[in-house]
Motif scaffolding. Structure first.
Motif, PDB file in Angstrom:
ATOM      1  N   PRO A   1      -4.975   3.381 -10.321  1.00  0.00           N
ATOM      2  CA  PRO A   1      -4.488   2.290 -11.181  1.00  0.00           C
ATOM      3  C   PRO A   1      -3.849   1.155 -10.391  1.00  0.00           C
ATOM      4  O   PRO A   1      -4.124  -0.023 -10.647  1.00  0.00           O
ATOM      5  CB  PRO A   1      -3.486   2.986 -12.099  1.00  0.00           C
ATOM      6  N   ALA A   2      -2.993   1.489  -9.417  1.00  0.00           N
ATOM      7  CA  ALA A   2      -2.363   0.446  -8.606  1.00  0.00           C
ATOM      8  C   ALA A   2      -3.383  -0.260  -7.739  1.00  0.00           C
ATOM      9  O   ALA A   2      -3.298  -1.485  -7.509  1.00  0.00           O
ATOM     10  CB  ALA A   2      -1.251   1.055  -7.749  1.00  0.00           C
ATOM     11  N   LEU A   3      -4.360   0.492  -7.268  1.00  0.00           N
ATOM     12  CA  LEU A   3      -5.407  -0.105  -6.444  1.00  0.00           C
ATOM     13  C   LEU A   3      -6.220  -1.108  -7.257  1.00  0.00           C
ATOM     14  O   LEU A   3      -6.450  -2.244  -6.821  1.00  0.00           O
ATOM     15  CB  LEU A   3      -6.319   1.005  -5.912  1.00  0.00           C
ATOM     16  N   LEU A   4      -6.652  -0.710  -8.442  1.00  0.00           N
ATOM     17  CA  LEU A   4      -7.448  -1.594  -9.285  1.00  0.00           C
ATOM     18  C   LEU A   4      -6.644  -2.779  -9.806  1.00  0.00           C
ATOM     19  O   LEU A   4      -7.218  -3.825 -10.145  1.00  0.00           O
ATOM     20  CB  LEU A   4      -8.038  -0.803 -10.459  1.00  0.00           C
ATOM     21  N   ALA A   5      -5.315  -2.620  -9.849  1.00  0.00           N
ATOM     22  CA  ALA A   5      -4.452  -3.727 -10.266  1.00  0.00           C
ATOM     23  C   ALA A   5      -4.274  -4.757  -9.158  1.00  0.00           C
ATOM     24  O   ALA A   5      -3.595  -5.776  -9.362  1.00  0.00           O
ATOM     25  CB  ALA A   5      -3.095  -3.204 -10.730  1.00  0.00           C
ATOM     26  N   GLY A   6      -4.874  -4.489  -7.983  1.00  0.00           N
ATOM     27  CA  GLY A   6      -4.799  -5.455  -6.886  1.00  0.00           C
ATOM     28  C   GLY A   6      -3.489  -5.433  -6.136  1.00  0.00           C
ATOM     29  O   GLY A   6      -3.055  -6.464  -5.611  1.00  0.00           O
ATOM     30  N   LEU A   7      -2.851  -4.240  -6.027  1.00  0.00           N
ATOM     31  CA  LEU A   7      -1.537  -4.154  -5.395  1.00  0.00           C
ATOM     32  C   LEU A   7      -1.581  -3.646  -3.963  1.00  0.00           C
ATOM     33  O   LEU A   7      -0.539  -3.570  -3.309  1.00  0.00           O
ATOM     34  CB  LEU A   7      -0.620  -3.250  -6.226  1.00  0.00           C
ATOM     35  N   GLY A   8      -2.754  -3.288  -3.460  1.00  0.00           N
ATOM     36  CA  GLY A   8      -2.796  -2.821  -2.081  1.00  0.00           C
ATOM     37  C   GLY A   8      -4.144  -2.273  -1.681  1.00  0.00           C
ATOM     38  O   GLY A   8      -5.149  -2.390  -2.402  1.00  0.00           O
TER      39      GLY A   8
ATOM     40  N   VAL B   1     -13.233   6.128   2.960  1.00  0.00           N
ATOM     41  CA  VAL B   1     -13.476   4.682   3.015  1.00  0.00           C
ATOM     42  C   VAL B   1     -12.187   3.952   2.671  1.00  0.00           C
ATOM     43  O   VAL B   1     -11.478   4.333   1.723  1.00  0.00           O
ATOM     44  CB  VAL B   1     -14.590   4.265   2.029  1.00  0.00           C
ATOM     45  N   ALA B   2     -11.866   2.918   3.442  1.00  0.00           N
ATOM     46  CA  ALA B   2     -10.739   2.043   3.108  1.00  0.00           C
ATOM     47  C   ALA B   2     -11.226   1.003   2.108  1.00  0.00           C
ATOM     48  O   ALA B   2     -12.250   0.342   2.322  1.00  0.00           O
ATOM     49  CB  ALA B   2     -10.200   1.369   4.365  1.00  0.00           C
ATOM     50  N   VAL B   3     -10.505   0.861   1.002  1.00  0.00           N
ATOM     51  CA  VAL B   3     -10.952  -0.029  -0.083  1.00  0.00           C
ATOM     52  C   VAL B   3      -9.769  -0.790  -0.680  1.00  0.00           C
ATOM     53  O   VAL B   3      -8.613  -0.403  -0.530  1.00  0.00           O
ATOM     54  CB  VAL B   3     -11.656   0.775  -1.208  1.00  0.00           C
ATOM     55  N   ALA B   4     -10.111  -1.850  -1.379  1.00  0.00           N
ATOM     56  CA  ALA B   4      -9.117  -2.632  -2.123  1.00  0.00           C
ATOM     57  C   ALA B   4      -9.840  -3.369  -3.231  1.00  0.00           C
ATOM     58  O   ALA B   4     -11.074  -3.540  -3.193  1.00  0.00           O
ATOM     59  CB  ALA B   4      -8.385  -3.611  -1.211  1.00  0.00           C
ATOM     60  N   ALA B   5      -9.086  -3.840  -4.200  1.00  0.00           N
ATOM     61  CA  ALA B   5      -9.665  -4.680  -5.246  1.00  0.00           C
ATOM     62  C   ALA B   5      -9.962  -6.064  -4.669  1.00  0.00           C
ATOM     63  O   ALA B   5      -9.196  -6.585  -3.846  1.00  0.00           O
ATOM     64  CB  ALA B   5      -8.689  -4.796  -6.417  1.00  0.00           C
ATOM     65  N   PRO B   6     -11.055  -6.698  -5.064  1.00  0.00           N
ATOM     66  CA  PRO B   6     -11.352  -8.049  -4.565  1.00  0.00           C
ATOM     67  C   PRO B   6     -10.196  -9.014  -4.795  1.00  0.00           C
ATOM     68  O   PRO B   6      -9.950  -9.895  -3.948  1.00  0.00           O
ATOM     69  CB  PRO B   6     -12.591  -8.449  -5.360  1.00  0.00           C
ATOM     70  N   ALA B   7      -9.467  -8.868  -5.891  1.00  0.00           N
ATOM     71  CA  ALA B   7      -8.349  -9.774  -6.171  1.00  0.00           C
ATOM     72  C   ALA B   7      -7.284  -9.670  -5.092  1.00  0.00           C
ATOM     73  O   ALA B   7      -6.693 -10.683  -4.684  1.00  0.00           O
ATOM     74  CB  ALA B   7      -7.755  -9.467  -7.547  1.00  0.00           C
ATOM     75  N   TYR B   8      -7.002  -8.445  -4.639  1.00  0.00           N
ATOM     76  CA  TYR B   8      -6.005  -8.277  -3.560  1.00  0.00           C
ATOM     77  C   TYR B   8      -6.487  -8.961  -2.291  1.00  0.00           C
ATOM     78  O   TYR B   8      -5.721  -9.680  -1.618  1.00  0.00           O
ATOM     79  CB  TYR B   8      -5.746  -6.789  -3.296  1.00  0.00           C
ATOM     80  N   LEU B   9      -7.733  -8.741  -1.930  1.00  0.00           N
ATOM     81  CA  LEU B   9      -8.256  -9.317  -0.694  1.00  0.00           C
ATOM     82  C   LEU B   9      -8.362 -10.836  -0.776  1.00  0.00           C
ATOM     83  O   LEU B   9      -8.182 -11.532   0.237  1.00  0.00           O
ATOM     84  CB  LEU B   9      -9.623  -8.690  -0.387  1.00  0.00           C
TER      85      LEU B   9
ATOM     86  N   ARG C   1     -15.695  -3.333  -8.703  1.00  0.00           N
ATOM     87  CA  ARG C   1     -14.263  -3.309  -9.000  1.00  0.00           C
ATOM     88  C   ARG C   1     -13.448  -3.043  -7.742  1.00  0.00           C
ATOM     89  O   ARG C   1     -12.279  -3.414  -7.667  1.00  0.00           O
ATOM     90  CB  ARG C   1     -13.950  -2.260 -10.067  1.00  0.00           C
ATOM     91  N   LEU C   2     -14.070  -2.414  -6.760  1.00  0.00           N
ATOM     92  CA  LEU C   2     -13.453  -2.219  -5.449  1.00  0.00           C
ATOM     93  C   LEU C   2     -14.394  -2.744  -4.380  1.00  0.00           C
ATOM     94  O   LEU C   2     -15.612  -2.817  -4.572  1.00  0.00           O
ATOM     95  CB  LEU C   2     -13.152  -0.738  -5.194  1.00  0.00           C
ATOM     96  N   GLU C   3     -13.804  -3.071  -3.232  1.00  0.00           N
ATOM     97  CA  GLU C   3     -14.570  -3.606  -2.111  1.00  0.00           C
ATOM     98  C   GLU C   3     -14.167  -2.840  -0.854  1.00  0.00           C
ATOM     99  O   GLU C   3     -12.994  -2.540  -0.647  1.00  0.00           O
ATOM    100  CB  GLU C   3     -14.251  -5.097  -1.951  1.00  0.00           C
TER     101      GLU C   3
ATOM    102  N   ALA D   1      -0.199  -4.175   2.398  1.00  0.00           N
ATOM    103  CA  ALA D   1       0.366  -3.088   1.596  1.00  0.00           C
ATOM    104  C   ALA D   1      -0.686  -1.988   1.483  1.00  0.00           C
ATOM    105  O   ALA D   1      -1.735  -2.191   0.869  1.00  0.00           O
ATOM    106  CB  ALA D   1       0.752  -3.602   0.206  1.00  0.00           C
ATOM    107  N   CYS D   2      -0.415  -0.828   2.097  1.00  0.00           N
ATOM    108  CA  CYS D   2      -1.380   0.270   2.117  1.00  0.00           C
ATOM    109  C   CYS D   2      -0.778   1.497   1.435  1.00  0.00           C
ATOM    110  O   CYS D   2       0.381   1.850   1.672  1.00  0.00           O
ATOM    111  CB  CYS D   2      -1.780   0.616   3.553  1.00  0.00           C
ATOM    112  N   PHE D   3      -1.562   2.137   0.604  1.00  0.00           N
ATOM    113  CA  PHE D   3      -1.105   3.310  -0.123  1.00  0.00           C
ATOM    114  C   PHE D   3      -1.374   4.568   0.704  1.00  0.00           C
ATOM    115  O   PHE D   3      -2.477   4.762   1.218  1.00  0.00           O
ATOM    116  CB  PHE D   3      -1.826   3.435  -1.472  1.00  0.00           C
ATOM    117  N   GLY D   4      -0.372   5.423   0.804  1.00  0.00           N
ATOM    118  CA  GLY D   4      -0.489   6.634   1.615  1.00  0.00           C
ATOM    119  C   GLY D   4      -0.872   7.856   0.793  1.00  0.00           C
ATOM    120  O   GLY D   4      -0.696   7.905  -0.422  1.00  0.00           O
TER     121      GLY D   4
END
Length: 307
Positions: A232-239, A167-175, A256-258, A191-194
């Motif tokens: 951690p970076a994902l939940l921090a809203g960085l990508g 699943v592709a996910v991100a923190a609501p804050a990033y989106l 916490r993720l969407e 910004a996508c994490f590989g």
């Protein structure tokens, strides 16, 4: 180069001594008397000395034969004991099993299963190695592997246990800051994490209900060789990242993720249990394989067949 000892002839010699004759030894070993005689002659030629005094009615040991008899008897007894131990190990669950699994899946899904298994099989020890790298079972001496993949290595025996969604996910804050993409192609602007061990070599493929398939190669500031390391970076809203469901269920449920691109889905991988080639497996390996299958297979499909 030194020759290896003629262990077969040595064992036959020890049996002749134990049974006190060629005919009795032949019966004990299910061999013909001429075969026994040839083995004794071969051993005498190799050692360069007679081992028996032969008459028409009986065999008696020479001095050299008497000296060899005790040692040959010990060798035969040790070989029989070793064979019996291995046969017992092959038929009853006992000994060490080397198992490898992906890092996060191993910690979250495999390790919690081990206490019950260890209580059930106290004579089996498990050597668990966790890595997301593609391990060569044969070259590295593993008995079993759990692997999340699209297809297993065809040279290995495989049980497909259950599908694994990504699943592709991100923190609501990033989106909220960068917008919610509606089409996979829009990921190129994010910004996508590989993930280093992605089988598609960095490409993210998406499908929709209309049958459309889109592949993109998004980029970003972080690449990891373990999916949990990106959290951690994902939940921090960085990508945005793409990860297997077992890492995300609690985070999605808590908000916490969407999920990104909810109208699109990633092709499913599968969880496989892999064994090296060959049909015969010791009981300890069968016990671990069957236990993991029973605990990890998706119900109600039942135990899957070996490929």
């Amino acid at each position: 180069m030194a020759r290896l000892p003629d262990m077969e002839a040595m064992a036959i010699f020890a049996t002749v001594v134990e049974t006190r004759g060629i005919t009795a030894a032949a019966k004990a070993l299910s061999l013909s008397p001429p075969t026994i005689s040839k083995a004794l002659a071969r051993l005498e030629r190799r050692l360069g000395t007679p081992l028996f005094h032969r008459t028409s009615r009986r065999l008696t040991l020479t001095d050299a034969g008497g000296e060899l008899a005790a040692r040959a008897g010990r060798l035969l007894a040790e070989a029989e004991a070793a064979e019996a131990a291995l046969l017992e190990q092959a038929s009853s669950p006992r000994g060490r099993v080397r198992l490898t699994a992906p890092m996060s899946f191993g910690v979250r899904a495999v390790a919690p299963l081990l206490p019950a298994f260890m209580a059930r099989y106290p004579d089996i020890s498990i050597d668990l190695s966790l890595t997301d790298a593609m391990v060569d079972l044969v070259a590295e001496g593993f008995d079993l592997a759990l692997r999340i993949a699209d297809l297993p290595d065809s040279s290995l025996r495989a049980r497909r246990l259950r599908p694994i969604r990504r699943v592709a996910v991100a923190a609501p804050a990033y989106l909220d800051r960068h917008g919610r993409p509606e089409h996979p192609s829009e990921l190129m602007a994010h910004a996508c994490f590989g993930y280093a061990y992605l089988q598609t070599r960095g490409a993210w493929t998406f499908l929709n209900d209309e049958g459309e398939e889109v592949s993109v190669r998004p980029e970003g500031p972080l690449r990891v060789n373990n999916g949990e390391a990106a959290m951690p970076a994902l939940l921090a809203g960085l990508g945005i990242t793409d990860a297997p469901e077992f890492l995300l269920d609690d985070l999605l449920e808590s908000g916490r993720l969407e999920q990104v691109l909810p109208r699109w889905r990633r092709p499913e991988a599968s969880l496989f249990l892999l064994l090296p080639p060959g049909k015969l497996q010791p009981a300890r390996i069968r016990a671990v394989a069957d236990y993991l299958t029973s605990m990890l297979v998706k119900r109600p499909s039942g135990p899957p067949p070996m490929a």
